[in-house]
Design an enzyme around this catalytic site. Structure first.
Site, PDB file in Angstrom:
ATOM      1  N   HIS A 177      61.608   9.522 -39.991  1.00 54.88           N
ATOM      2  CA  HIS A 177      61.339  10.287 -38.765  1.00 54.88           C
ATOM      3  C   HIS A 177      60.962   9.345 -37.622  1.00 54.88           C
ATOM      4  O   HIS A 177      61.398   9.524 -36.487  1.00 54.88           O
ATOM      5  CB  HIS A 177      60.147  11.227 -38.972  1.00 54.88           C
ATOM      6  CG  HIS A 177      60.327  12.264 -40.026  1.00 54.88           C
ATOM      7  ND1 HIS A 177      59.642  12.241 -41.224  1.00 54.88           N
ATOM      8  CD2 HIS A 177      61.109  13.368 -40.069  1.00 54.88           C
ATOM      9  CE1 HIS A 177      59.984  13.292 -41.947  1.00 54.88           C
ATOM     10  NE2 HIS A 177      60.878  13.988 -41.278  1.00 54.88           N
ATOM     11  N   GLN A 199      73.585  18.517 -42.926  1.00 53.22           N
ATOM     12  CA  GLN A 199      72.820  19.115 -41.825  1.00 53.22           C
ATOM     13  C   GLN A 199      73.337  18.604 -40.476  1.00 53.22           C
ATOM     14  O   GLN A 199      73.498  19.370 -39.530  1.00 53.22           O
ATOM     15  CB  GLN A 199      71.336  18.788 -41.996  1.00 53.22           C
ATOM     16  CG  GLN A 199      70.476  19.174 -40.808  1.00 53.22           C
ATOM     17  CD  GLN A 199      69.002  19.096 -41.112  1.00 53.22           C
ATOM     18  OE1 GLN A 199      68.461  19.993 -41.743  1.00 53.22           O
ATOM     19  NE2 GLN A 199      68.331  18.044 -40.679  1.00 53.22           N
ATOM     20  N   SER A 218      60.233  13.397 -47.383  1.00 57.64           N
ATOM     21  CA  SER A 218      58.897  13.978 -47.577  1.00 57.64           C
ATOM     22  C   SER A 218      58.747  14.468 -49.011  1.00 57.64           C
ATOM     23  O   SER A 218      57.649  14.507 -49.560  1.00 57.64           O
ATOM     24  CB  SER A 218      58.685  15.149 -46.605  1.00 57.64           C
ATOM     25  OG  SER A 218      58.944  14.724 -45.290  1.00 57.64           O
ATOM     26  N   ARG A 219      59.873  14.838 -49.636  1.00 59.87           N
ATOM     27  CA  ARG A 219      59.821  15.366 -51.012  1.00 59.87           C
ATOM     28  C   ARG A 219      59.568  14.265 -52.043  1.00 59.87           C
ATOM     29  O   ARG A 219      59.275  14.586 -53.195  1.00 59.87           O
ATOM     30  CB  ARG A 219      61.110  16.113 -51.348  1.00 59.87           C
ATOM     31  CG  ARG A 219      61.223  17.449 -50.624  1.00 59.87           C
ATOM     32  CD  ARG A 219      62.359  18.291 -51.157  1.00 59.87           C
ATOM     33  NE  ARG A 219      62.294  19.664 -50.681  1.00 59.87           N
ATOM     34  CZ  ARG A 219      62.968  20.136 -49.634  1.00 59.87           C
ATOM     35  NH1 ARG A 219      63.760  19.349 -48.953  1.00 59.87           N
ATOM     36  NH2 ARG A 219      62.843  21.395 -49.259  1.00 59.87           N
TER      37      ARG A 219
HETATM   38  O1  PAF Z   1      65.591  18.036 -41.333  1.00 59.42           O
HETATM   39  C1  PAF Z   1      64.591  18.769 -41.203  1.00 59.42           C
HETATM   40  O2  PAF Z   1      63.442  18.334 -41.301  1.00 59.42           O
HETATM   41  C2  PAF Z   1      64.783  20.252 -40.926  1.00 59.42           C
HETATM   42  O3  PAF Z   1      65.886  20.757 -41.608  1.00 59.42           O
HETATM   43  C3  PAF Z   1      64.876  20.590 -39.414  1.00 59.42           C
HETATM   44  C4  PAF Z   1      66.079  19.960 -38.764  1.00 59.42           C
HETATM   45  C5  PAF Z   1      63.607  20.120 -38.720  1.00 59.42           C
HETATM   46  C6  PAF Z   1      64.988  22.112 -39.238  1.00 59.42           C
HETATM   47  O4  PAF Z   1      63.892  22.772 -39.784  1.00 59.42           O
END
Ligand code: PAF
Length: 272
Positions: free
Chosen positions: A28, A144, A177-178
């Site tokens: 992140h 995603q 995070s998992r």
């Molecule tokens: O990747 C993530 O952490 C989530 O899928 C997101 C993009 C914040 C949507 O909740």
């Protein structure tokens, strides 16, 4: 959040936006650093989005530590953190979802049928609230990124989507995070995802092009580690995510493996 963004836009600032579910890690933070470079005003959201978790998934257990997240964000120097309560985004009469027709029928969407509907819905909502010019996503979540790019195109969001490479631990495990769910023995097994991707590229380098053979080798490798349960291993077209039989040119290898109770994903573009 609306008035903050309107003000920044009024001042001619470029807003870059990193949506997150919190419990931040270096993956992140790398997106935030890119966001800071590319824009004038950096906004981060922290929201564990209930609509992207199916029944029996880990919504309740998903790790949360807002104070630590805010501390990390402070070091990066973000301009705003948007961390709404559940009811602010989904009140009891909420009934509008964003559903893509094809991309969610592959990979993670097969065992997580509501997942991408939830992601597309919450990201649309966040885009409407934060009003960014640029938004950043990590390539660990390859599907995603594909879903969001498609949605932005289909729904004419005036937002540039930037994806950034997966950040890995020293041994190659993709940061997630998992990963916090893993016991020390399972942490050892978790490396099997990256090892299987490396093995696949090695096979391709040695001339192996058959997707079936590569998937078999990856399956064998992962199954040799304790506490692993393969969800899928797919070799597919990086744009449509349709499975392919042979690796010709850049081809996506994506996989998901349950290691203990952690559903881990990873991917690599195999090159010939
Ligand atoms: O990747 C993530 O952490 C989530 O899928 C997101 C993009 C914040 C949507 O909740």
């Amino acid at each position: 959040m609306h008035s903050f963004s309107d003000r920044e836009r009024g001042l001619g600032k470029v807003i870059s936006f990193v949506p997150t579910m919190g419990f931040l890690h270096e993956g992140h933070l790398s997106l935030m650093r890119i966001g800071k470079e590319r824009g004038d005003t950096l906004v981060i959201s922290i929201f564990v989005n209930p609509s992207q978790f199916g029944p029996g998934e880990d919504f309740e257990a998903y790790p949360r530590d807002l104070d630590k997240d805010l501390e990390l964000i402070k070091h990066i120097g973000a301009d705003a953190v948007f961390s709404p309560e559940r009811d602010e985004l989904y009140d009891e009469r909420f009934q509008t979802y964003v559903q893509l027709e094809k991309l969610p029928d592959h990979l993670c969407g097969i065992t997580r049928p509501v997942h991408f509907r939830g992601v597309a819905t919450v990201v649309s909502k966040l885009f409407n609230i934060v009003k960014p010019h640029i938004s950043l996503f990590g390539e660990k979540d390859f599907q995603q990124v594909a879903v969001i790019r498609q949605m932005v195109k289909d729904l004419n969001f005036d937002i540039a989507i930037i994806s950034a490479p997966t950040i890995r631990e020293d041994d190659g495990l993709a940061m997630s995070s998992r990963n916090t769910y893993l016991t020390s023995e399972q942490r050892h097994s978790a490396i099997s995802l990256y090892r299987s991707l490396q093995k696949a590229q090695e096979l391709v380098n040695r001339g192996q092009k058959e997707a079936k053979t590569i998937v078999e080798a990856a399956t064998e490798l992962i199954n040799s580690y304790p506490d692993t349960d393969i969800d899928y291993i797919s070799i597919c077209d990086p744009e449509t995510l349709d499975a392919v039989n042979t690796v010709n040119g850049p081809t996506l290898m994506a996989l998901a493996v349950n290691v203990g109770k952690a559903h881990l994903i990873d991917n690599m573009i195999l090159t010939t």
